[in-house]
Motif scaffolding. Structure first.
Motif, short mmCIF file in Angstrom:
data_model
loop_
_atom_site.label_atom_id
_atom_site.label_comp_id
_atom_site.label_asym_id
_atom_site.label_seq_id
_atom_site.Cartn_x
_atom_site.Cartn_y
_atom_site.Cartn_z
N VAL A 220 1.07 -1.25 0.09
CA VAL A 220 -0.12 0.12 0.11
C VAL A 220 0.57 1.31 0.37
CG1 VAL A 220 -1.94 1.58 1.47
CG2 VAL A 220 -2.11 -1.55 1.39
N VAL A 221 0.91 1.71 -1.06
CA VAL A 221 1.83 3.61 -0.57
C VAL A 221 0.28 4.56 -0.76
CG1 VAL A 221 3.03 5.08 -2.70
CG2 VAL A 221 2.74 2.70 -2.64
N ASP A 222 0.56 5.26 0.33
CA ASP A 222 0.40 6.78 0.80
C ASP A 222 0.11 7.90 -0.44
OD1 ASP A 222 -2.28 5.33 1.44
OD2 ASP A 222 -1.27 4.45 3.40
N VAL A 223 -0.58 8.50 -1.01
CA VAL A 223 0.12 9.61 -1.00
C VAL A 223 -0.46 10.49 -0.24
CG1 VAL A 223 0.66 11.26 -3.46
CG2 VAL A 223 0.69 8.65 -2.98
N MET A 224 -0.11 11.87 0.45
CA MET A 224 -0.36 13.10 1.08
C MET A 224 0.65 14.59 0.39
SD MET A 224 -3.15 12.18 2.20
CE MET A 224 -2.72 13.77 3.20
N LEU A 225 -0.47 15.03 -0.15
CA LEU A 225 0.95 16.52 -0.11
C LEU A 225 1.23 17.42 0.88
CD1 LEU A 225 -2.89 18.65 -1.63
CD2 LEU A 225 -0.40 17.97 -2.80
N LYS A 226 2.53 17.88 0.57
CA LYS A 226 3.19 18.21 1.37
C LYS A 226 2.55 19.51 2.39
CE LYS A 226 7.52 17.28 -0.65
NZ LYS A 226 8.68 17.45 -1.12
N PRO A 227 3.09 19.17 3.69
CA PRO A 227 2.28 20.08 5.18
C PRO A 227 2.27 21.54 4.44
CG PRO A 227 3.98 17.82 6.24
CD PRO A 227 4.07 18.43 4.45
N GLU A 228 3.55 21.70 3.97
CA GLU A 228 3.82 23.43 3.19
C GLU A 228 2.73 23.54 1.77
OE1 GLU A 228 7.14 21.21 1.49
OE2 GLU A 228 6.48 21.11 3.54
N ILE A 229 1.52 22.96 1.94
CA ILE A 229 1.35 22.93 0.28
C ILE A 229 -0.03 22.49 0.59
CG2 ILE A 229 0.60 21.81 -1.38
CD1 ILE A 229 3.13 22.34 -2.36
N LEU A 230 -1.08 23.47 -0.09
CA LEU A 230 -2.51 23.83 0.27
C LEU A 230 -3.11 22.94 0.44
CD1 LEU A 230 -2.96 28.10 -0.65
CD2 LEU A 230 -2.62 27.24 1.82
N ASP A 231 -4.47 22.44 0.50
CA ASP A 231 -5.24 21.20 0.68
C ASP A 231 -6.19 22.16 0.58
OD1 ASP A 231 -6.95 19.06 0.13
OD2 ASP A 231 -5.61 17.75 1.55
N PRO A 232 -6.66 22.33 -0.86
CA PRO A 232 -8.13 23.09 -1.33
C PRO A 232 -9.55 22.26 -0.76
CG PRO A 232 -6.71 22.70 -3.44
CD PRO A 232 -6.30 22.45 -2.09
N GLN A 233 -8.99 20.67 -0.81
CA GLN A 233 -10.03 19.36 -0.59
C GLN A 233 -10.28 19.57 0.54
OE1 GLN A 233 -9.01 16.43 -3.54
NE2 GLN A 233 -10.60 16.50 -4.16
N GLY A 234 -9.28 19.55 1.16
CA GLY A 234 -9.54 19.18 2.56
C GLY A 234 -9.90 20.21 3.23
N GLN A 235 -9.45 21.27 3.21
CA GLN A 235 -9.82 22.95 2.99
C GLN A 235 -11.63 22.70 3.44
OE1 GLN A 235 -8.66 25.20 4.74
NE2 GLN A 235 -10.26 25.76 5.46
N ALA A 236 -12.12 22.44 1.96
CA ALA A 236 -13.10 21.79 1.88
C ALA A 236 -14.16 21.30 3.10
CB ALA A 236 -14.25 21.65 0.44
N VAL A 237 -13.82 20.26 3.34
CA VAL A 237 -14.33 19.43 3.95
C VAL A 237 -14.29 19.91 5.69
CG1 VAL A 237 -13.65 17.14 5.16
CG2 VAL A 237 -13.58 16.98 2.69
N ALA A 238 -12.81 20.93 6.18
CA ALA A 238 -12.97 20.76 7.29
C ALA A 238 -14.01 22.63 7.35
CB ALA A 238 -11.78 21.77 7.32
N ASN A 239 -14.84 22.75 6.13
CA ASN A 239 -15.41 24.12 6.44
C ASN A 239 -16.49 23.21 6.43
OD1 ASN A 239 -13.42 25.97 6.31
ND2 ASN A 239 -13.47 26.25 3.85
N ALA A 240 -17.13 22.22 6.15
CA ALA A 240 -18.15 21.72 6.14
C ALA A 240 -18.46 20.95 7.49
CB ALA A 240 -18.56 20.60 4.82
N LEU A 241 -17.45 20.28 8.23
CA LEU A 241 -17.98 19.81 8.93
C LEU A 241 -18.86 20.54 10.47
CD1 LEU A 241 -14.63 17.75 9.12
CD2 LEU A 241 -16.75 17.16 9.36
N PRO A 242 -18.18 21.50 10.32
CA PRO A 242 -19.48 22.44 11.14
C PRO A 242 -20.81 22.39 11.12
CG PRO A 242 -17.05 23.67 11.16
CD PRO A 242 -16.85 22.86 10.36
N ARG A 243 -21.32 22.12 10.26
CA ARG A 243 -22.60 21.71 9.09
C ARG A 243 -22.98 20.75 10.01
NH1 ARG A 243 -20.19 24.85 5.05
NH2 ARG A 243 -20.49 23.01 3.40
N LEU A 244 -22.15 20.03 10.46
CA LEU A 244 -22.72 18.51 10.31
C LEU A 244 -22.76 18.53 11.91
CD1 LEU A 244 -20.93 16.36 7.81
CD2 LEU A 244 -23.27 16.87 7.88
#
Length: 82
Positions: free
Chosen positions: A5-29
Motif C-alpha cells: 500500500v502506497v499512501d500519497v499526501m500533499l506535503k504539509p506546506e502545500i495548500l489542500d483545497p479539498q481538505g479545506q472544503a471538508v474542514a469547512n463543511a464539518l461544522p454544518r454537520l
C-alpha cells in the motif's frame, strides 16, 4: 502474493483545497472539534511474488507521487492470502 500500500499526501506546506472544503463543511454537520483535514490517495499494488521494496519505492517516486509537492509512505498489507 504480496500487497503493498502506497499512501500519497500533499506535503504539509502545500495548500489542500479539498481538505479545506471538508474542514469547512464539518461544522454544518455538528462536528466542531476537528482542527485540520488533509486529503490523500491510497494505492494498492499486488505482486505475484514477494514485493521488492526498492522497486516499490521507485514506482511511487516516479509514477504515483509528485515528489515536488507530495510525500508518500509504503507499507505491506499483511492480509493477503497466498
Amino acid at each position: 502474493m504480496a500487497r503493498v500500500v502506497v499512501d500519497v499526501m500533499l506535503k504539509p506546506e502545500i495548500l489542500d483545497p479539498q481538505g479545506q472544503a471538508v474542514a469547512n463543511a464539518l461544522p454544518r454537520l455538528g462536528v466542531t472539534d476537528v482542527t485540520s483535514v488533509r486529503i490523500g490517495r491510497r494505492i494498492e499494488l499486488e505482486f505475484s511474488g514477494d514485493a521488492d521494496q526498492d522497486r516499490v519505492r521507485q514506482i511511487a517516486d516516479q509514477l504515483l507521487a509528485n515528489p515536488v509537492i507530495e510525500d508518500f509512505t509504503i507499507h505491506t498489507d499483511e492480509r493477503v492470502e497466498a
